[in-house]
Design a protein around this motif. Structure first.
Motif, short mmCIF file in Angstrom:
data_model
loop_
_atom_site.label_atom_id
_atom_site.label_comp_id
_atom_site.label_asym_id
_atom_site.label_seq_id
_atom_site.Cartn_x
_atom_site.Cartn_y
_atom_site.Cartn_z
N LEU A 127 0.86 -1.18 0.00
CA LEU A 127 0.00 0.00 0.00
C LEU A 127 0.89 1.23 0.00
N ILE A 133 -4.14 3.30 1.62
CA ILE A 133 -4.38 2.79 2.98
C ILE A 133 -5.77 3.23 3.45
N ILE A 134 -6.09 4.50 3.21
CA ILE A 134 -7.40 5.03 3.62
C ILE A 134 -8.51 4.31 2.87
N ARG A 136 -8.51 1.30 1.70
CA ARG A 136 -8.68 -0.06 2.22
C ARG A 136 -9.42 -0.04 3.57
N ILE A 137 -9.10 0.96 4.40
CA ILE A 137 -9.78 1.07 5.70
C ILE A 137 -11.28 1.31 5.48
N VAL A 138 -11.58 2.23 4.56
CA VAL A 138 -12.99 2.54 4.31
C VAL A 138 -13.71 1.30 3.76
N GLU A 140 -12.91 -1.92 4.24
CA GLU A 140 -12.98 -3.06 5.15
C GLU A 140 -13.69 -2.77 6.46
N ARG A 141 -13.72 -1.51 6.86
CA ARG A 141 -14.17 -1.23 8.22
C ARG A 141 -15.46 -0.41 8.33
#
Lengths: 142, 142
Positions: A127, A133-134, A136-138, A140-141
């Motif tokens: 990443l 990274i942001i 992927r966070i959005v 997955e989470r």
């Protein structure tokens, strides 16, 4: 003693940042990094991590001798204080090198402008940007 | 020569990580860090950043001499290889110190277990956990 300045937002640290800073450090003997204040980040979404925390984290990286926050109104103020021999730009930073050189000259600042190399991404799942990274966070989470 | 081992997930780096690792480094002369593989992170959500990238980023921090990925099946394998004098636990890591000491002894590993201190959060807006950084990203960007 060759003093180098690098600069950026450094929101969520990743290997692309480390590569840029190591490349910049290798251009001289002492690396200073100017970390952009959130109020001055206008070309992309404002950073998630607070100014002082981003400065602190950049200062914790091995290639970095000193990390400074930028000036809120005049980007040349920290450059005048640090007096670098070289300004190292990231390979993908949107600056016109000649225009920057002219602006530095107009302020009586005599330093070379160099470009860092891109990082070769040997692993596909790396990443290599704060944005990825942001994202992927959005994904997955949220 | 006192060799220290620290360990953790180190998903999105923040000043709490740097403080723990600096504290651990100050306990000896050489700091090795074991970075947990995603498959072994079972007590919380899996990390966002890939294993090798987390190892690389921890290795880029000033207090760290070497960063290793953990063993997928047996957490004691890297400890046996590194042969530390001290295992430094984070102030909030959920390990029973006595149980860990007994398990190390049973494997013939003779090392002290020390706890790092918590980081004093002097600024209210500091994001001192990966979870808080992720929560802010989900709040602001999704």
């Amino acid at each position: 003693m060759t003093r180098v300045v690098a600069q950026g937002t450094f929101d969520i640290l990743h290997p692309g940042h480390v590569h840029y800073l190591q490349d910049a450090a290798d251009m001289g003997d002492e690396l200073h990094v100017i970390v952009a204040r959130s109020v001055n980040v206008t070309h992309k979404q404002p950073p998630v991590v607070p100014d002082e925390q981003r400065r602190e984290m950049v200062g914790a990286l091995k290639p970095v001798d000193e990390a400074h926050l930028g000036h809120p109104e005049d980007i040349f103020v920290p450059i005048e204080r640090i007096e670098p021999d070289i300004i190292a730009l990231g390979y993908d930073q949107h600056h016109d090198d000649e225009q920057l050189e002219a602006a530095l000259s107009a302020r009586g600042l005599d330093c070379d402008i160099c470009r860092a190399s891109p990082l070769e991404a040997e692993a596909a799942d790396r990443l290599l940007s704060t944005g990825r990274i942001i994202d992927r966070i959005v994904d997955e989470r949220s």
